[in-house]
Design a protein around this motif. Structure first.
Motif, PDB file in Angstrom:
ATOM      1  N   VAL A 139       0.829  -1.204  -0.158  1.00 57.81           N
ATOM      2  CA  VAL A 139       0.069   0.180   0.116  1.00 57.81           C
ATOM      3  C   VAL A 139       0.700   1.343  -0.160  1.00 57.81           C
ATOM      4  O   VAL A 139       0.432   1.976  -0.679  1.00 57.81           O
ATOM      5  N   PHE A 140       1.808   1.309   0.765  1.00 56.74           N
ATOM      6  CA  PHE A 140       2.813   2.446   0.950  1.00 56.74           C
ATOM      7  C   PHE A 140       4.154   2.194   0.170  1.00 56.74           C
ATOM      8  O   PHE A 140       4.953   3.467   0.278  1.00 56.74           O
ATOM      9  N   GLY A 141       4.458   1.178  -0.501  1.00 56.98           N
ATOM     10  CA  GLY A 141       5.714   1.066  -1.274  1.00 56.98           C
ATOM     11  C   GLY A 141       7.064   1.141  -0.641  1.00 56.98           C
ATOM     12  O   GLY A 141       7.994   1.192  -1.228  1.00 56.98           O
ATOM     13  N   TYR A 142       7.122   0.978   0.603  1.00 56.45           N
ATOM     14  CA  TYR A 142       8.312   0.887   1.413  1.00 56.45           C
ATOM     15  C   TYR A 142       9.037  -0.728   0.877  1.00 56.45           C
ATOM     16  O   TYR A 142       8.300  -1.606   0.803  1.00 56.45           O
ATOM     17  N   PRO A 143      10.466  -0.671   0.678  1.00 59.26           N
ATOM     18  CA  PRO A 143      11.089  -1.797   0.122  1.00 59.26           C
ATOM     19  C   PRO A 143      11.020  -2.828   1.300  1.00 59.26           C
ATOM     20  O   PRO A 143      11.124  -2.314   2.485  1.00 59.26           O
ATOM     21  N   PHE A 144      11.061  -3.867   0.984  1.00 63.98           N
ATOM     22  CA  PHE A 144      11.045  -5.025   1.923  1.00 63.98           C
ATOM     23  C   PHE A 144      12.507  -5.039   3.038  1.00 63.98           C
ATOM     24  O   PHE A 144      12.367  -5.366   4.192  1.00 63.98           O
ATOM     25  N   ALA A 145      13.623  -4.294   2.689  1.00 68.02           N
ATOM     26  CA  ALA A 145      14.657  -4.190   3.492  1.00 68.02           C
ATOM     27  C   ALA A 145      14.022  -3.378   4.675  1.00 68.02           C
ATOM     28  O   ALA A 145      14.636  -3.342   5.719  1.00 68.02           O
ATOM     29  N   GLU A 146      13.396  -2.137   4.471  1.00 68.54           N
ATOM     30  CA  GLU A 146      12.807  -1.343   5.435  1.00 68.54           C
ATOM     31  C   GLU A 146      11.897  -2.048   6.293  1.00 68.54           C
ATOM     32  O   GLU A 146      11.729  -1.756   7.402  1.00 68.54           O
ATOM     33  N   VAL A 147      10.964  -2.661   5.422  1.00 69.31           N
ATOM     34  CA  VAL A 147       9.844  -3.417   6.386  1.00 69.31           C
ATOM     35  C   VAL A 147      10.429  -4.488   7.261  1.00 69.31           C
ATOM     36  O   VAL A 147      10.079  -4.661   8.429  1.00 69.31           O
ATOM     37  N   ALA A 148      11.648  -4.939   6.762  1.00 70.58           N
ATOM     38  CA  ALA A 148      12.313  -6.036   7.713  1.00 70.58           C
ATOM     39  C   ALA A 148      12.594  -5.284   8.961  1.00 70.58           C
ATOM     40  O   ALA A 148      12.553  -6.022  10.108  1.00 70.58           O
ATOM     41  N   ASP A 149      13.219  -4.257   8.823  1.00 68.01           N
ATOM     42  CA  ASP A 149      13.928  -3.455   9.951  1.00 68.01           C
ATOM     43  C   ASP A 149      12.636  -2.999  10.889  1.00 68.01           C
ATOM     44  O   ASP A 149      12.979  -2.984  12.059  1.00 68.01           O
ATOM     45  N   ILE A 150      11.481  -2.927  10.438  1.00 65.19           N
ATOM     46  CA  ILE A 150      10.479  -2.433  11.271  1.00 65.19           C
ATOM     47  C   ILE A 150       9.676  -3.763  11.917  1.00 65.19           C
ATOM     48  O   ILE A 150       9.646  -3.672  13.063  1.00 65.19           O
ATOM     49  N   VAL A 151       9.679  -4.786  10.994  1.00 62.79           N
ATOM     50  CA  VAL A 151       8.668  -6.150  11.824  1.00 62.79           C
ATOM     51  C   VAL A 151       9.871  -7.193  12.461  1.00 62.79           C
ATOM     52  O   VAL A 151       9.450  -7.644  13.252  1.00 62.79           O
ATOM     53  N   GLY A 152      11.262  -6.854  12.336  1.00 57.38           N
ATOM     54  CA  GLY A 152      12.014  -7.598  13.025  1.00 57.38           C
ATOM     55  C   GLY A 152      11.928  -8.994  12.401  1.00 57.38           C
ATOM     56  O   GLY A 152      12.519 -10.093  13.014  1.00 57.38           O
ATOM     57  N   ARG A 153      11.960  -8.971  10.996  1.00 58.21           N
ATOM     58  CA  ARG A 153      12.174 -10.349  10.254  1.00 58.21           C
ATOM     59  C   ARG A 153      12.969 -10.005   9.103  1.00 58.21           C
ATOM     60  O   ARG A 153      13.570  -9.050   8.839  1.00 58.21           O
ATOM     61  N   THR A 154      13.637 -11.095   8.547  1.00 55.50           N
ATOM     62  CA  THR A 154      14.241 -10.915   7.396  1.00 55.50           C
ATOM     63  C   THR A 154      13.587 -10.451   6.025  1.00 55.50           C
ATOM     64  O   THR A 154      12.393 -10.539   6.149  1.00 55.50           O
ATOM     65  N   PRO A 155      14.277  -9.601   5.058  1.00 49.98           N
ATOM     66  CA  PRO A 155      13.576  -9.214   3.839  1.00 49.98           C
ATOM     67  C   PRO A 155      12.597 -10.414   3.292  1.00 49.98           C
ATOM     68  O   PRO A 155      11.612 -10.130   2.916  1.00 49.98           O
ATOM     69  N   VAL A 156      13.311 -11.386   2.921  1.00 47.83           N
ATOM     70  CA  VAL A 156      12.720 -12.784   2.586  1.00 47.83           C
ATOM     71  C   VAL A 156      11.472 -13.149   3.268  1.00 47.83           C
ATOM     72  O   VAL A 156      10.604 -13.420   2.637  1.00 47.83           O
ATOM     73  N   ALA A 157      11.706 -13.156   4.502  1.00 52.25           N
ATOM     74  CA  ALA A 157      10.370 -13.536   5.581  1.00 52.25           C
ATOM     75  C   ALA A 157       9.322 -12.389   5.227  1.00 52.25           C
ATOM     76  O   ALA A 157       8.090 -12.768   5.122  1.00 52.25           O
ATOM     77  N   CYS A 158       9.803 -11.141   5.239  1.00 51.48           N
ATOM     78  CA  CYS A 158       8.481 -10.255   4.939  1.00 51.48           C
ATOM     79  C   CYS A 158       8.195 -10.401   3.821  1.00 51.48           C
ATOM     80  O   CYS A 158       6.945 -10.170   3.410  1.00 51.48           O
ATOM     81  N   ARG A 159       8.861 -10.670   2.648  1.00 50.28           N
ATOM     82  CA  ARG A 159       8.229 -10.981   1.216  1.00 50.28           C
ATOM     83  C   ARG A 159       7.375 -12.026   1.195  1.00 50.28           C
ATOM     84  O   ARG A 159       6.340 -12.089   0.804  1.00 50.28           O
ATOM     85  N   GLN A 160       7.439 -12.935   1.964  1.00 52.62           N
ATOM     86  CA  GLN A 160       6.539 -14.245   2.111  1.00 52.62           C
ATOM     87  C   GLN A 160       5.462 -13.826   2.949  1.00 52.62           C
ATOM     88  O   GLN A 160       4.415 -14.196   2.598  1.00 52.62           O
ATOM     89  N   LEU A 161       5.280 -12.887   4.068  1.00 51.74           N
ATOM     90  CA  LEU A 161       4.444 -12.601   4.656  1.00 51.74           C
ATOM     91  C   LEU A 161       3.219 -11.677   3.946  1.00 51.74           C
ATOM     92  O   LEU A 161       2.086 -11.998   3.969  1.00 51.74           O
ATOM     93  N   ALA A 162       4.005 -10.607   3.087  1.00 46.34           N
ATOM     94  CA  ALA A 162       3.143  -9.993   2.021  1.00 46.34           C
ATOM     95  C   ALA A 162       2.408 -10.888   1.148  1.00 46.34           C
ATOM     96  O   ALA A 162       1.358 -10.477   0.982  1.00 46.34           O
TER      97      ALA A 162
END
Length: 298
Positions: A139-162
């Protein structure tokens, strides 16, 4: 040579407020909780020393990260709170800016498909991490690297969550019809309801329609969802018979055509609709007065 520093003036920091409110509402599904999260975010910013603030390269990114983490904590604690909630919990309905009471543009929510009631209800079924990863990235277009820092998961894990969140939405939602078509159906529903015309109501309702009420223990509502066009149509007519003084008005609810019920000039219920194939498939009736605050404050 001078080094450009980020603008950390009060006006620059507060200019982020609208973006933060928009993000937080989509993350938690409650305007009140979104406002609390944003207020806490600013409190943490101003708790920093001037030196700490100056060391932050992007105040906007810092504020977004902090607000998102606060919302993630809210979502994690909300599961326990909602187990004790009286009746069904429905996301807080949002008026259009012209219909609500907010005058500050910084507090207005941008109306798009990501705040539709059906969309928010699907978000409620997600895990907190899924919801945050999906909203931040899709929705807001943040890259998974930044999402990972917020959620406390790896970028790969955040990609799977999305990705998991996207599947939930695809299987739970059909594309909404054009707004004009939705408005016509809601208007016909209102007229049939006011006329107490059961046959007309049944014709507008999907055979498997469901209706859910949220009173939060503070307002009366149905104890369990209505299911089926016939049962719901009869229930609506009975409601009209019991509350002859109600006035039903067309309003925009979460960016889509909806209705409100007024009693003595005060909004007591907000109705949101999900429509597919020319029929109403779900009705959400929010009666909890705490969730109607944006509609009733003057």
């Amino acid at each position: 040579m001078t080094i450009d520093r980020p603008d950390q003036s009060l006006s620059a920091i507060m200019s982020e407020r609208r973006q933060l409110i928009n993000l937080a509402y989509r993350l938690v599904g409650s305007l009140a909780e979104a406002e609390d999260a944003v207020q806490e975010t600013y409190a943490r910013w101003y708790a920093l020393s001037p030196q700490q603030q100056q060391a932050i390269d992007s105040p906007g990114a810092w504020l977004t990260k902090v607000a998102s983490r606060i919302c993630l904590n809210v979502l994690n604690s909300a599961r326990a709170r909602r187990e004790n909630y009286v009746g069904d919990w429905i996301p807080e309905p949002l008026p259009a800016p012209a219909e609500g009471t907010t005058t500050d543009p910084a507090d207005r929510i941008t109306l798009d498909e990501s705040i539709g009631m059906a969309f928010l209800v699907v978000l409620e079924a997600m895990t907190p991490a899924e919801r945050v990863a999906f909203i931040l990235h899709d929705v807001f277009g943040y890259p998974f690297a930044e999402v990972a820092d917020i959620v406390g998961r790896t970028p790969v894990a955040c990609r799977q969550l999305a990705s998991s969140a996207r599947r939930r939405i695809r299987t739970s939602q059909t594309p909404p019809p054009p707004t004009a078509e939705q408005a016509a159906i809601v208007r016909n529903f209102k007229q049939a309801w006011e006329a107490k015309d059961i046959n007309a109501l049944v014709g507008l309702l999907d055979p498997d329609v469901t209706a859910t009420g949220d009173g939060g223990g503070l307002a009366t509502t149905v104890r369990r969802p209505f299911e089926g066009a016939g049962q719901l149509a009869r229930g609506l007519v009975e409601l009209a018979d019991r509350h002859a003084g109600l006035t039903i008005l067309e309003r925009t609810v979460n960016g889509q055509p909806g209705l409100v019920a007024e009693q003595d000039g005060v909004i007591v219920t907000v109705y949101a609709f999900d429509i597919a194939a020319g029929r109403i498939t779900h009705i959400w009736a929010v009666r909890n007065p705490e969730k109607l605050r944006p509609w009733t404050l003057r």
